[in-house]
Motif scaffolding. Structure first.
Motif, mmCIF file in Angstrom:
data_model
loop_
_atom_site.group_PDB
_atom_site.id
_atom_site.type_symbol
_atom_site.label_atom_id
_atom_site.label_comp_id
_atom_site.label_asym_id
_atom_site.label_seq_id
_atom_site.Cartn_x
_atom_site.Cartn_y
_atom_site.Cartn_z
ATOM 1 N N LEU A 224 0.828 -1.204 0.000
ATOM 2 C CA LEU A 224 0.000 0.000 0.000
ATOM 3 C C LEU A 224 0.864 1.256 0.000
ATOM 4 N N GLU A 225 1.945 1.231 0.743
ATOM 5 C CA GLU A 225 2.865 2.378 0.737
ATOM 6 C C GLU A 225 3.406 2.621 -0.672
ATOM 7 N N ASN A 226 3.754 1.552 -1.359
ATOM 8 C CA ASN A 226 4.259 1.677 -2.730
ATOM 9 C C ASN A 226 3.174 2.170 -3.686
ATOM 10 N N LYS A 227 1.955 1.677 -3.504
ATOM 11 C CA LYS A 227 0.841 2.124 -4.349
ATOM 12 C C LYS A 227 0.638 3.624 -4.224
ATOM 13 N N LEU A 228 0.676 4.122 -3.005
ATOM 14 C CA LEU A 228 0.400 5.542 -2.762
ATOM 15 C C LEU A 228 1.508 6.441 -3.301
ATOM 16 N N ARG A 229 2.669 5.866 -3.584
ATOM 17 C CA ARG A 229 3.755 6.631 -4.205
ATOM 18 C C ARG A 229 3.684 6.558 -5.726
ATOM 19 N N ASP A 230 2.834 5.686 -6.227
ATOM 20 C CA ASP A 230 2.705 5.466 -7.673
ATOM 21 C C ASP A 230 1.687 6.457 -8.239
ATOM 22 N N GLU A 231 2.161 7.431 -9.010
ATOM 23 C CA GLU A 231 1.275 8.467 -9.541
ATOM 24 C C GLU A 231 0.188 7.881 -10.438
ATOM 25 N N ALA A 232 0.521 6.853 -11.199
ATOM 26 C CA ALA A 232 -0.456 6.235 -12.097
ATOM 27 C C ALA A 232 -1.576 5.575 -11.289
ATOM 28 N N PHE A 233 -1.208 4.895 -10.200
ATOM 29 C CA PHE A 233 -2.217 4.259 -9.353
ATOM 30 C C PHE A 233 -3.129 5.299 -8.732
ATOM 31 N N VAL A 234 -2.546 6.341 -8.172
ATOM 32 C CA VAL A 234 -3.339 7.389 -7.506
ATOM 33 C C VAL A 234 -4.264 8.071 -8.510
ATOM 34 N N ARG A 235 -3.749 8.366 -9.695
ATOM 35 C CA ARG A 235 -4.572 9.008 -10.730
ATOM 36 C C ARG A 235 -5.724 8.097 -11.150
ATOM 37 N N ASP A 236 -5.422 6.806 -11.317
ATOM 38 C CA ASP A 236 -6.442 5.843 -11.720
ATOM 39 C C ASP A 236 -7.505 5.702 -10.632
ATOM 40 N N TRP A 237 -7.069 5.635 -9.383
ATOM 41 C CA TRP A 237 -8.009 5.498 -8.259
ATOM 42 C C TRP A 237 -8.936 6.702 -8.198
ATOM 43 N N ARG A 238 -8.372 7.898 -8.253
ATOM 44 C CA ARG A 238 -9.191 9.109 -8.173
ATOM 45 C C ARG A 238 -10.151 9.221 -9.356
ATOM 46 N N GLU A 239 -9.646 8.907 -10.544
ATOM 47 C CA GLU A 239 -10.462 9.042 -11.754
ATOM 48 C C GLU A 239 -11.655 8.090 -11.734
ATOM 49 N N HIS A 240 -11.444 6.891 -11.180
ATOM 50 C CA HIS A 240 -12.485 5.871 -11.217
ATOM 51 C C HIS A 240 -13.114 5.629 -9.851
ATOM 52 N N TYR A 241 -12.966 6.582 -8.944
ATOM 53 C CA TYR A 241 -13.500 6.389 -7.596
ATOM 54 C C TYR A 241 -15.020 6.248 -7.615
ATOM 55 N N GLU A 242 -15.701 7.165 -8.299
ATOM 56 C CA GLU A 242 -17.165 7.146 -8.309
ATOM 57 C C GLU A 242 -17.721 6.054 -9.217
ATOM 58 N N THR A 243 -16.981 5.699 -10.261
ATOM 59 C CA THR A 243 -17.510 4.752 -11.244
ATOM 60 C C THR A 243 -17.083 3.306 -10.989
ATOM 61 N N PHE A 244 -16.058 3.098 -10.152
ATOM 62 C CA PHE A 244 -15.592 1.737 -9.909
ATOM 63 C C PHE A 244 -15.385 1.449 -8.422
ATOM 64 N N VAL A 245 -14.578 2.260 -7.753
ATOM 65 C CA VAL A 245 -14.195 1.957 -6.365
ATOM 66 C C VAL A 245 -15.411 1.934 -5.444
ATOM 67 N N LEU A 316 -11.700 -0.010 2.117
ATOM 68 C CA LEU A 316 -10.376 -0.462 2.546
ATOM 69 C C LEU A 316 -10.051 -1.789 1.873
ATOM 70 N N ALA A 317 -11.043 -2.659 1.732
ATOM 71 C CA ALA A 317 -10.834 -3.940 1.058
ATOM 72 C C ALA A 317 -10.419 -3.735 -0.380
ATOM 73 N N VAL A 318 -11.117 -2.815 -1.078
ATOM 74 C CA VAL A 318 -10.762 -2.528 -2.466
ATOM 75 C C VAL A 318 -9.350 -1.956 -2.536
ATOM 76 N N LEU A 319 -9.011 -1.068 -1.599
ATOM 77 C CA LEU A 319 -7.677 -0.449 -1.590
ATOM 78 C C LEU A 319 -6.588 -1.498 -1.388
ATOM 79 N N LEU A 320 -6.850 -2.488 -0.562
ATOM 80 C CA LEU A 320 -5.840 -3.503 -0.273
ATOM 81 C C LEU A 320 -5.599 -4.432 -1.457
ATOM 82 N N VAL A 321 -6.649 -4.712 -2.238
ATOM 83 C CA VAL A 321 -6.512 -5.706 -3.311
ATOM 84 C C VAL A 321 -6.607 -5.086 -4.690
ATOM 85 N N TYR A 322 -6.730 -3.750 -4.807
ATOM 86 C CA TYR A 322 -6.908 -3.067 -6.103
ATOM 87 C C TYR A 322 -5.638 -3.179 -6.935
#
Length: 322
Positions: A224-245, A316-322
């Motif tokens: 999770l620490e590595n994911k949060l440093r990954d700009e592509a992951f963060v951008r993807d999460w934010r972009e698809h938060y309402e439509t997927f997460v 949190l479950a989605v964040l752990l396994v996304y």
């Protein structure tokens, strides 16, 4: 089998068969010495499948996707069904509008264009904003399909399946509609990748032994620490938060739906229990001094695109396994 024989036994014109070969829908062996195609029994069966799908007006692009991504066949066919239903609704609406115009407008005098124009609609009707049973069934199959593989669909499981689909129809519709639209916009190639990745994540959690859960949570914290440093992951999460997460977290966070799946197969019950244990331990870790920096990293990086809720650990479950 030569192409003349194939054409005779299938009823497909030779030119059409050559066209399918050019498109890569069927790939018979070409003999090196003379260039003639040699069709196997599998090639003939594939041609017959293509022929019957074409009778249903299935586009060649969809047929290609069905052949290349057989695990997505249910989704692809459901999507075509919904498109045809929408076309049928529009056709029926157009007929009704034309009949109304015929009844009211003076079509024997086209010079009265203003009156005719006033009777004609200005835009197509909006599609109905509701989840169909086919779509609800697909959402279950897509996200929980790993647990369905190899199971006999007996009478009791069919009953549970119908209850599960009913439950999705009763759930808060907008998030699930957003999830449906998100998946429909993806290419079959992307859907296939997500399907495989999801299955791998599910197996990883399902195969955990109780004594290994703490070690798994520690590993997840590092990931999770590595994911949060990954700009592509963060951008993807934010972009698809309402439509997927959010929609997926609601699906996993719905107690009645998950209980029904647990009754459907013990594998899902094992997975759900392991995932809940991981989430509970991670939630507890984030509240400790050791986990405070990670919690702050989540808050600063994802902001309002995450809800860490102890009562509903879905996100949190989605964040752990996304």
């Amino acid at each position: 089998m030569r192409i003349a024989q194939v054409s005779e036994c299938t009823g497909i014109h030779r030119k059409t068969i050559y066209h399918y070969i050019k498109l890569g829908l069927v790939k018979p062996v070409a003999e090196q010495e003379n260039g003639y195609y040699d069709f196997s029994a599998e090639d003939v069966h594939r041609l017959q499948l293509i022929q019957r799908l074409r009778l249903l007006d299935c586009p060649l692009s969809t047929i290609r996707d069905l052949l290349e991504h057989p695990r997505l066949s249910r989704f692809l066919l459901d999507r075509m069904i919904q498109q045809k239903k929408r076309q049928l609704e529009i056709s029926q609406w157009q007929i009704e509008q034309l009949e109304r115009v015929v009844r009211k407008a003076p079509l024997d005098n086209m010079e009265e264009s203003d009156r005719l124009r006033a009777e004609l609609p200005q835009r197509l009707p909006e599609p109905r904003a509701e989840l169909t049973r086919q779509e609800a069934s697909f959402l279950v199959s897509y996200f929980w399909g790993t647990f369905l593989q190899g199971l006999e669909m007996n009478e009791y499981r069919r009953y549970l399946w119908e209850r599960l689909v009913d439950r999705l129809m009763e759930m808060h519709q907008p998030p699930l509609l957003a999830l449906r639209d998100f998946l429909e916009d993806l290419t079959p190639q992307k859907l296939e990748i997500m399907f495989v990745e999801n299955n791998n994540r599910v197996r990883r959690i399902m195969e955990l032994e109780p004594e290994n859960i703490l070690m798994q949570v520690e590993q997840m914290a590092k990931e999770l620490e590595n994911k949060l440093r990954d700009e592509a992951f963060v951008r993807d999460w934010r972009e698809h938060y309402e439509t997927f997460v959010r929609p997926v977290s609601e699906l996993y966070g719905d107690t009645e739906a998950t209980q029904l799946m647990s009754q459907f197969t013990g594998r899902f019950e094992r997975y759900g229990n392991n995932l809940l244990q991981c989430c509970s331990r991670m939630q507890a870790y984030l509240e400790t001094p050791q986990g405070e920096s990670l919690r702050e990293q989540i808050r600063q990086t994802l902001g309002d695109a995450i809800a860490l809720d102890e009562k509903n650990p879905g996100q949190l479950a989605v964040l752990l396994v996304y």
